[in-house]
Scaffold this motif. Structure first.
Motif, PDB file in Angstrom:
ATOM      1  N   ILE A   1       0.842  -1.210   0.000  1.00 28.31           N
ATOM      2  CA  ILE A   1       0.000   0.000   0.000  1.00 28.31           C
ATOM      3  C   ILE A   1       0.870   1.250   0.000  1.00 28.31           C
ATOM      4  CG2 ILE A   1      -1.610   1.362   1.409  1.00 28.31           C
ATOM      5  CD1 ILE A   1      -2.666  -1.495   2.335  1.00 28.31           C
ATOM      6  N   LEU A   2       1.908   1.252   0.827  1.00 25.76           N
ATOM      7  CA  LEU A   2       2.798   2.420   0.892  1.00 25.76           C
ATOM      8  C   LEU A   2       3.477   2.656  -0.445  1.00 25.76           C
ATOM      9  CD1 LEU A   2       4.412   1.963   4.437  1.00 25.76           C
ATOM     10  CD2 LEU A   2       2.495   3.414   3.777  1.00 25.76           C
ATOM     11  N   GLY A   3       3.785   1.566  -1.163  1.00 27.54           N
ATOM     12  CA  GLY A   3       4.374   1.709  -2.497  1.00 27.54           C
ATOM     13  C   GLY A   3       3.396   2.339  -3.471  1.00 27.54           C
ATOM     14  N   GLU A   4       2.135   1.941  -3.362  1.00 28.09           N
ATOM     15  CA  GLU A   4       1.097   2.500  -4.255  1.00 28.09           C
ATOM     16  C   GLU A   4       0.809   3.966  -3.947  1.00 28.09           C
ATOM     17  OE1 GLU A   4      -2.192  -0.057  -3.577  1.00 28.09           O
ATOM     18  OE2 GLU A   4      -1.365  -1.752  -4.716  1.00 28.09           O
ATOM     19  N   TRP A   5       0.940   4.348  -2.681  1.00 27.00           N
ATOM     20  CA  TRP A   5       0.597   5.713  -2.260  1.00 27.00           C
ATOM     21  C   TRP A   5       1.768   6.700  -2.375  1.00 27.00           C
ATOM     22  CZ3 TRP A   5      -2.592   4.854   2.902  1.00 27.00           C
ATOM     23  CH2 TRP A   5      -3.867   4.385   2.559  1.00 27.00           C
ATOM     24  N   GLN A   6       2.918   6.229  -2.782  1.00 24.98           N
ATOM     25  CA  GLN A   6       4.084   7.110  -2.886  1.00 24.98           C
ATOM     26  C   GLN A   6       3.737   8.343  -3.715  1.00 24.98           C
ATOM     27  OE1 GLN A   6       7.327   5.558  -1.697  1.00 24.98           O
ATOM     28  NE2 GLN A   6       7.896   7.692  -1.450  1.00 24.98           N
ATOM     29  N   ASP A   7       3.947   9.522  -3.156  1.00 29.50           N
ATOM     30  CA  ASP A   7       3.675  10.812  -3.819  1.00 29.50           C
ATOM     31  C   ASP A   7       2.183  11.101  -4.017  1.00 29.50           C
ATOM     32  OD1 ASP A   7       6.439  11.251  -4.062  1.00 29.50           O
ATOM     33  OD2 ASP A   7       6.498  10.144  -5.958  1.00 29.50           O
ATOM     34  N   LYS A   8       1.311  10.244  -3.472  1.00 28.57           N
ATOM     35  CA  LYS A   8      -0.130  10.487  -3.590  1.00 28.57           C
ATOM     36  C   LYS A   8      -0.738  11.005  -2.293  1.00 28.57           C
ATOM     37  CE  LYS A   8      -1.110   7.066  -7.210  1.00 28.57           C
ATOM     38  NZ  LYS A   8      -1.868   5.819  -7.521  1.00 28.57           N
ATOM     39  N   VAL A   9      -0.067  10.779  -1.173  1.00 33.31           N
ATOM     40  CA  VAL A   9      -0.577  11.239   0.120  1.00 33.31           C
ATOM     41  C   VAL A   9       0.485  12.074   0.836  1.00 33.31           C
ATOM     42  CG1 VAL A   9      -2.167   9.299   0.401  1.00 33.31           C
ATOM     43  CG2 VAL A   9       0.147   9.128   1.332  1.00 33.31           C
ATOM     44  N   GLU A  10       0.011  13.040   1.632  1.00 38.62           N
ATOM     45  CA  GLU A  10       0.914  13.911   2.387  1.00 38.62           C
ATOM     46  C   GLU A  10       0.907  13.608   3.880  1.00 38.62           C
ATOM     47  OE1 GLU A  10       0.604  18.058  -0.017  1.00 38.62           O
ATOM     48  OE2 GLU A  10      -1.303  17.261   0.742  1.00 38.62           O
ATOM     49  N   SER A  11      -0.017  12.734   4.280  1.00 33.08           N
ATOM     50  CA  SER A  11      -0.164  12.381   5.682  1.00 33.08           C
ATOM     51  C   SER A  11      -0.954  11.075   5.749  1.00 33.08           C
ATOM     52  CB  SER A  11      -0.907  13.498   6.418  1.00 33.08           C
ATOM     53  OG  SER A  11      -1.064  13.190   7.776  1.00 33.08           O
ATOM     54  N   ILE A  12      -0.734  10.285   6.810  1.00 31.38           N
ATOM     55  CA  ILE A  12      -1.443   9.003   6.937  1.00 31.38           C
ATOM     56  C   ILE A  12      -2.082   8.880   8.313  1.00 31.38           C
ATOM     57  CG2 ILE A  12      -1.143   6.483   7.068  1.00 31.38           C
ATOM     58  CD1 ILE A  12       0.858   6.660   4.823  1.00 31.38           C
TER      59      ILE A  12
END
Length: 516
Positions: free
Chosen positions: A137-148
Motif C-alpha cells: 500500500i505504501l508503495g502505491e501511495w508514494q507521492d499520492k498522500v501527504e499524511s497518513i
C-alpha cells in the motif's frame, strides 16, 4: 520576565503582556485579518510598541488560534490523507469516510485501505498484521498522500499494531512524514475515532504554517529566545512539536481560553462563563478551574468525532450581530459585520444596525458617536434587548444541570450588549480586563497530559491500571512541554463497560504541570 498571550477570534485578535506575577502590563485589540497571520503580526507589533518593555525579558509566548477550525470548516489548506484501517475483513461493511460530506472527501483524496489487524473488545487478537500488505500500500501511495491516519479496531485497549505500522511508514517515507495514530487521539468507538484521526492527519500543513508563522512574527519583532506554546482545547498549553503531532487539539481552544481567563480574573474555580465576542457568544462551565468536558460525540465541520472537546454552546450573538425588523418581528444575528464593525456599525459612521448600536442607544456602552443612533426609538431598542436576553437565557438553560439560578462570569469585548439582569442568573460578575480574558487565559495556562484506555481489572488490578494510565499521561505532558517535577494528577474518570464480561473499565487520567 514577561509572558505574551495572543488569542485569535473571529472579529478581534487580542494580545497581552503579563509580568512574572501574572499582572497585566498592557493589552491591545486588532481586527482579525482575512489571512489571520497579518492580524497576529499587527497585534504583536502594536503591543510591543505601546508597552515599551525590554524584549529580551520576554520568556514565553502563547498563541490561541482558530486556524485549524477554519481549515476544516472552509475546506482549505488541508493535506492529502491516506487512511490505513487495521480490521479486515471484520469492518468491511462500514468503510472509512462513511457519512462524510462529499466535498471534504474530495479535498482529502479519499484514499483508504482495509488491511489485516486489530483486536477484539477483550484484547484478544482479531487478525495478525501483514507487513507485506502494508508495504504494498505504501508503495502505491508514494507521492499520492501527504499524511497518513492509522486506525486499529479496539486500539484503545491495545495499540502495538498501530505503532508498528507507524514505524513502517517512517521507514519507507522518512521520519518527518506526518502519521496520526487513532489510539492517541480519539476515544472508544471505531468510526468516530477514525474520523478524528483523519482530521488530525489532514491538519498537518495548517499547523506547520501556523507555528512557523508565529515564530517568524516573534523573531521579526526581536524576540528570539522565548518558549513558544499553542493553546489546547482543555484550557492548557502544548509545545510546538506536540502541536504538530496533535493539531486537532487546538480546535475550540478560543472559548476555553476565555473560560480559563475568566476563572483567573474573577478568582472563581466553579461557575458558568459567558464570553461575548463580535460574532458569537460562547457559554461554558468551570469545574475546579478547568472547562467542563463534553460527554457526547461532537461534530467538527459536519464530521462526527469523539476526541476530547470542551462542553461549549455557541450562539450567533455578538457585538457585531446585525439587527433587523421585518413586519414587526425583530431578529438579532446570527450574521455579523465581524471585524468590519469599525466601518459598518452606525455609531462608527456605517450603515448597518448592530447590537452595539442598541447598547449605545440605551446608555449601556460608550463607544463611537452616540448622536448617530439618537434617531432609534427607545422602545424599539428595548425590544431588541429583550430578544438578546432571550437568546442568552435559552443558551444558559441548556448548560444548566439543575433548575436553580446560577452565578455567571461575563467576559469578552462584546459583553457590553448583555443586560444587567438575566432570568435564571442570580449574580453577574464582570471582572476587570474581561474584554481580553481569552488572551489572559492563553498566557496563564499550564501544560496538560491526558491518557485514556480500556483496562480489565480482573487481569490488571485497579491500582496497577491507575498507575499505568497516570505514567502515560505524565509522559504525554512532558512531551507537550511540562516540567516533570511539577506534574500533578487533577482528574480520574472511570467508566465501567457493562457489555464486557471481565469487569472492563474505560479509564481516563489527566495531569497538569508547569511550563519550562
Amino acid at each position: 520576565m514577561y509572558k505574551i498571550g495572543i488569542d485569535v477570534g473571529g472579529t478581534n485578535t487580542d494580545a497581552i503582556i503579563l509580568d512574572e506575577n501574572h499582572n497585566l502590563i498592557h493589552n491591545v485589540k486588532s481586527p482579525t485579518s482575512l489571512d489571520i497571520k497579518t492580524g497576529i503580526e499587527t497585534a504583536l507589533r502594536n503591543l510591543l510598541k505601546e508597552a515599551d518593555i525590554d524584549k529580551t525579558k520576554i520568556t514565553h509566548a502563547m498563541l490561541g488560534t482558530t486556524q485549524c477550525t477554519n481549515a476544516i470548516v472552509e475546506r482549505k489548506k488541508l493535506a492529502q490523507v491516506g487512511v490505513i484501517r487495521l480490521g479486515y475483513p471484520a469492518t468491511a461493511s462500514v468503510l472509512p469516510y462513511t457519512a462524510w460530506p462529499k466535498d471534504m472527501i474530495e479535498k482529502l483524496s479519499g484514499n483508504y485501505a482495509l488491511v489485516h489487524g486489530g483486536y477484539e473488545y477483550d484484547g484478544q487478537i482479531l487478525s495478525e498484521l501483514d507487513e507485506q500488505e502494508i508495504k504494498t500500500i505504501l508503495g502505491e501511495w508514494q507521492d499520492k498522500v501527504e499524511s497518513i491516519a492509522i486506525v486499529g479496531v479496539f486500539s484503545s485497549i491495545k495499540n502495538d499494531q498501530e505503532l508498528m505500522v507507524r514505524d513502517m511508514i517512517h521507514e519507507v517515507y522518512g521520519e518527518e512524514f506526518p502519521v496520526s495514530c487513532s489510539s492517541l487521539i480519539g476515544s472508544v468507538g471505531l468510526i468516530e475515532r477514525e474520523n478524528a484521526t483523519i482530521l488530525n492527519a489532514a491538519l498537518c500543513k495548517v499547523i506547520e504554517t501556523t507555528t512557523n508563522g508565529f515564530v517568524q512574527a516573534l523573531e521579526e519583532e526581536g524576540i528570539f529566545d522565548a518558549e513558544v506554546y499553542l493553546c489546547q482545547n482543555d484550557g492548557t498549553l502544548m509545545s510546538i512539536e506536540y502541536a504538530k503531532q496533535f493539531p486537532i487539539l487546538t480546535i475550540a481552544c478560543g472559548p476555553t481560553n476565555s473560560i480559563r481567563g475568566a476563572s483567573y480574573l474573577a478568582s472563581i474555580k466553579n461557575t458558568m462563563v459567558l464570553d461575548v465576542g463580535g460574532t458569537t457568544s460562547d457559554i461554558g462551565v468551570l469545574q475546579d478551574g478547568f472547562p467542563r468536558e463534553s460527554s457526547v460525540a461532537v461534530e467538527v465541520g459536519d464530521i462526527r468525532t469523539n476526541f476530547r472537546m470542551p462542553d461549549i454552546i455557541s450562539v450567533g450573538l455578538g457585538g457585531g450581530s446585525i439587527v433587523r425588523a421585518d413586519n414587526g418581528r425583530i431578529t438579532v444575528g446570527p450574521d455579523s459585520v465581524g471585524y468590519m464593525i469599525g466601518q459598518e456599525a452606525l455609531v462608527f459612521g456605517g450603515k448597518t444596525l448592530t447590537t452595539t448600536d442598541i447598547a449605545v442607544r440605551l446608555g449601556m456602552a460608550d463607544v463611537g458617536d452616540k448622536s448617530l443612533v439618537s434617531h432609534i426609538e427607545e422602545q424599539f431598542a428595548k425590544d431588541v434587548l429583550s430578544v438578546i436576553s432571550s437568546l442568552v437565557e435559552q443558551a444558559i438553560d441548556k448548560m444548566k444541570t439543575s433548575s436553580e439560578d446560577i452565578q455567571l462570569v461575563l467576559v469578552g469585548g462584546g459583553s457590553i450588549i448583555i443586560p444587567d439582569t438575566i432570568r435564571g442568573v442570580s449574580q453577574i460578575i464582570k471582572p476587570e480586563n474581561g474584554d481580553v480574558a481569552n488572551a489572559i487565559g492563553a498566557s496563564i495556562a499550564q501544560i496538560s497530559g491526558q491518557y485514556e484506555q480500556i483496562y480489565i481489572y480482573s487481569k490488571e488490578p485497579r491500582e496497577d491500571s491507575l498507575k499505568d494510565a497516570q505514567d502515560k499521561a505524565v509522559k504525554q505532558s512532558v512531551l507537550a512541554g511540562a516540567v516533570s517535577e511539577t506534574i500533578e494528577l487533577v482528574e480520574v474518570e472511570e467508566t465501567p463497560l457493562a457489555y464486557h464480561p471481565e469487569n472492563a473499565t474505560r479509564l481516563r487520567v489527566k495531569v497538569v504541570g508547569k511550563m519550562k
